[in-house]
Design a protein around this motif. Structure first.
Motif, PDB file in Angstrom:
ATOM      1  N   LEU A   1      14.696   1.139  -8.509  1.00 33.46           N
ATOM      2  CA  LEU A   1      15.149   2.485  -8.829  1.00 33.46           C
ATOM      3  C   LEU A   1      14.183   3.098  -9.817  1.00 33.46           C
ATOM      4  CD1 LEU A   1      19.004   2.274  -9.242  1.00 33.46           C
ATOM      5  CD2 LEU A   1      17.707   3.333  -7.420  1.00 33.46           C
ATOM      6  N   GLU A   2      13.874   4.365  -9.592  1.00 34.79           N
ATOM      7  CA  GLU A   2      12.963   5.085 -10.476  1.00 34.79           C
ATOM      8  C   GLU A   2      13.435   6.528 -10.575  1.00 34.79           C
ATOM      9  OE1 GLU A   2       8.506   6.399  -9.831  1.00 34.79           O
ATOM     10  OE2 GLU A   2       8.643   4.220 -10.134  1.00 34.79           O
ATOM     11  N   GLY A   3      14.083   6.852 -11.683  1.00 32.08           N
ATOM     12  CA  GLY A   3      14.524   8.228 -11.902  1.00 32.08           C
ATOM     13  C   GLY A   3      15.487   8.750 -10.851  1.00 32.08           C
TER      14      GLY A   3
ATOM     15  N   PRO B   1      19.621  -1.557  -5.174  1.00 31.65           N
ATOM     16  CA  PRO B   1      20.145  -2.272  -4.001  1.00 31.65           C
ATOM     17  C   PRO B   1      20.238  -3.771  -4.262  1.00 31.65           C
ATOM     18  CG  PRO B   1      17.927  -1.458  -3.576  1.00 31.65           C
ATOM     19  CD  PRO B   1      18.354  -0.906  -4.886  1.00 31.65           C
ATOM     20  N   GLU B   2      21.298  -4.333  -3.777  1.00 32.37           N
ATOM     21  CA  GLU B   2      21.504  -5.773  -3.913  1.00 32.37           C
ATOM     22  C   GLU B   2      20.834  -6.491  -2.746  1.00 32.37           C
ATOM     23  OE1 GLU B   2      25.692  -6.411  -4.184  1.00 32.37           O
ATOM     24  OE2 GLU B   2      25.941  -4.911  -5.753  1.00 32.37           O
ATOM     25  N   VAL B   3      20.787  -7.801  -2.867  1.00 35.28           N
ATOM     26  CA  VAL B   3      20.146  -8.615  -1.828  1.00 35.28           C
ATOM     27  C   VAL B   3      20.846  -8.422  -0.487  1.00 35.28           C
ATOM     28  CG1 VAL B   3      19.621 -10.978  -1.124  1.00 35.28           C
ATOM     29  CG2 VAL B   3      19.360 -10.312  -3.506  1.00 35.28           C
ATOM     30  N   ARG B   4      22.153  -8.260  -0.508  1.00 32.16           N
ATOM     31  CA  ARG B   4      22.891  -8.107   0.761  1.00 32.16           C
ATOM     32  C   ARG B   4      22.619  -6.766   1.434  1.00 32.16           C
ATOM     33  NH1 ARG B   4      27.373  -4.947  -0.043  1.00 32.16           N
ATOM     34  NH2 ARG B   4      27.982  -4.616  -2.196  1.00 32.16           N
TER      35      ARG B   4
ATOM     36  N   PHE C   1       0.813  -1.209   0.000  1.00 35.04           N
ATOM     37  CA  PHE C   1       0.000   0.000   0.000  1.00 35.04           C
ATOM     38  C   PHE C   1       0.849   1.262   0.000  1.00 35.04           C
ATOM     39  CE2 PHE C   1      -3.423  -2.557   2.086  1.00 35.04           C
ATOM     40  CZ  PHE C   1      -4.363  -2.366   1.104  1.00 35.04           C
ATOM     41  N   PHE C   2       2.030   1.185   0.570  1.00 32.81           N
ATOM     42  CA  PHE C   2       2.794   2.384   0.846  1.00 32.81           C
ATOM     43  C   PHE C   2       4.143   2.348   0.152  1.00 32.81           C
ATOM     44  CE2 PHE C   2      -0.064   1.622   4.367  1.00 32.81           C
ATOM     45  CZ  PHE C   2      -0.727   2.831   4.429  1.00 32.81           C
ATOM     46  N   GLU C   3       4.596   3.526  -0.260  1.00 31.71           N
ATOM     47  CA  GLU C   3       5.907   3.682  -0.870  1.00 31.71           C
ATOM     48  C   GLU C   3       6.708   4.705  -0.086  1.00 31.71           C
ATOM     49  OE1 GLU C   3       5.119   2.910  -5.613  1.00 31.71           O
ATOM     50  OE2 GLU C   3       5.618   4.912  -4.914  1.00 31.71           O
ATOM     51  N   SER C   4       7.996   4.480  -0.037  1.00 29.82           N
ATOM     52  CA  SER C   4       8.916   5.443   0.537  1.00 29.82           C
ATOM     53  C   SER C   4       9.989   5.701  -0.510  1.00 29.82           C
ATOM     54  CB  SER C   4       9.535   4.892   1.814  1.00 29.82           C
ATOM     55  OG  SER C   4      10.396   5.833   2.389  1.00 29.82           O
ATOM     56  N   ARG C   5      10.315   6.966  -0.736  1.00 36.30           N
ATOM     57  CA  ARG C   5      11.293   7.335  -1.762  1.00 36.30           C
ATOM     58  C   ARG C   5      12.464   8.070  -1.123  1.00 36.30           C
ATOM     59  NH1 ARG C   5       9.107   7.551  -7.173  1.00 36.30           N
ATOM     60  NH2 ARG C   5       7.001   6.742  -7.133  1.00 36.30           N
ATOM     61  N   LEU C   6      13.662   7.681  -1.565  1.00 38.25           N
ATOM     62  CA  LEU C   6      14.897   8.333  -1.120  1.00 38.25           C
ATOM     63  C   LEU C   6      15.765   8.597  -2.334  1.00 38.25           C
ATOM     64  CD1 LEU C   6      16.059   6.242   1.965  1.00 38.25           C
ATOM     65  CD2 LEU C   6      15.318   8.589   1.979  1.00 38.25           C
ATOM     66  N   ALA C   7      16.494   9.701  -2.316  1.00 39.12           N
ATOM     67  CA  ALA C   7      17.470   9.949  -3.378  1.00 39.12           C
ATOM     68  C   ALA C   7      18.520   8.846  -3.321  1.00 39.12           C
ATOM     69  CB  ALA C   7      18.108  11.317  -3.189  1.00 39.12           C
ATOM     70  N   TRP C   8      18.866   8.307  -4.481  1.00 36.57           N
ATOM     71  CA  TRP C   8      19.742   7.141  -4.522  1.00 36.57           C
ATOM     72  C   TRP C   8      20.729   7.311  -5.653  1.00 36.57           C
ATOM     73  CZ3 TRP C   8      19.814   3.149  -1.111  1.00 36.57           C
ATOM     74  CH2 TRP C   8      20.500   1.998  -1.451  1.00 36.57           C
ATOM     75  N   THR C   9      21.989   7.054  -5.391  1.00 39.22           N
ATOM     76  CA  THR C   9      23.005   7.078  -6.438  1.00 39.22           C
ATOM     77  C   THR C   9      23.542   5.675  -6.626  1.00 39.22           C
ATOM     78  OG1 THR C   9      24.700   7.631  -4.824  1.00 39.22           O
ATOM     79  CG2 THR C   9      23.675   9.468  -5.990  1.00 39.22           C
ATOM     80  N   GLY C  10      23.878   5.353  -7.842  1.00 41.59           N
ATOM     81  CA  GLY C  10      24.425   4.035  -8.120  1.00 41.59           C
ATOM     82  C   GLY C  10      23.361   3.062  -8.580  1.00 41.59           C
ATOM     83  N   ASP C  11      23.732   1.794  -8.508  1.00 42.54           N
ATOM     84  CA  ASP C  11      22.846   0.725  -8.964  1.00 42.54           C
ATOM     85  C   ASP C  11      21.745   0.449  -7.953  1.00 42.54           C
ATOM     86  OD1 ASP C  11      24.437   0.424 -11.210  1.00 42.54           O
ATOM     87  OD2 ASP C  11      25.741  -1.052 -10.236  1.00 42.54           O
TER      88      ASP C  11
END
Length: 105
Positions: A75-77, A58-61, A46-56
């Motif tokens: 990742l979205e934009g 997130p991996e499973v680890r 139901f809910f989304e949280s967005r953070l500025a992200w650089t790089g690829d």
């Protein structure tokens, strides 16, 4: 005693009638919303949280644990979008992934 004595007598027009109608509408809307939330499967995000992200992405680890049902990250934009069934869980996951990324874990 006649049948008219037992018949339903509607409220006379006035402020009480409007109040009763308004309360009935509010109660119906509240019960409908509650029923919709309870009838929806728990694994539906139901809910989304967005953070500025650089790089690829997130991996499973980088997940703080095993993803639960209905949880995802993408990742979205240039932003990390984390989805979860509960708002607090989505925020916690996003911040934990960011913390793990910056710590280099």
């Amino acid at each position: 005693m006649s049948a008219r004595d037992d018949a339903f007598r509607p409220l006379p027009p006035g402020p009480h009638r409007a109040l009763v109608i308004a309360l009935a509408i509010a109660a119906g809307a509240s019960l409908g919303a509650l029923a919709a939330l309870l009838a929806t499967p728990a694994d539906r995000p139901f809910f989304e949280s967005r953070l500025a992200w650089t790089g690829d992405a997130p991996e499973v680890r980088e997940w703080p644990g095993t993803p639960r049902a209905g949880e995802s990250a993408r990742l979205e934009g240039g932003a990390l979008v984390v989805r979860a069934p509960r708002a607090g869980r989505a925020r916690d996951l996003a911040s934990a992934m960011m913390a793990r990324r910056t710590a280099g874990l």
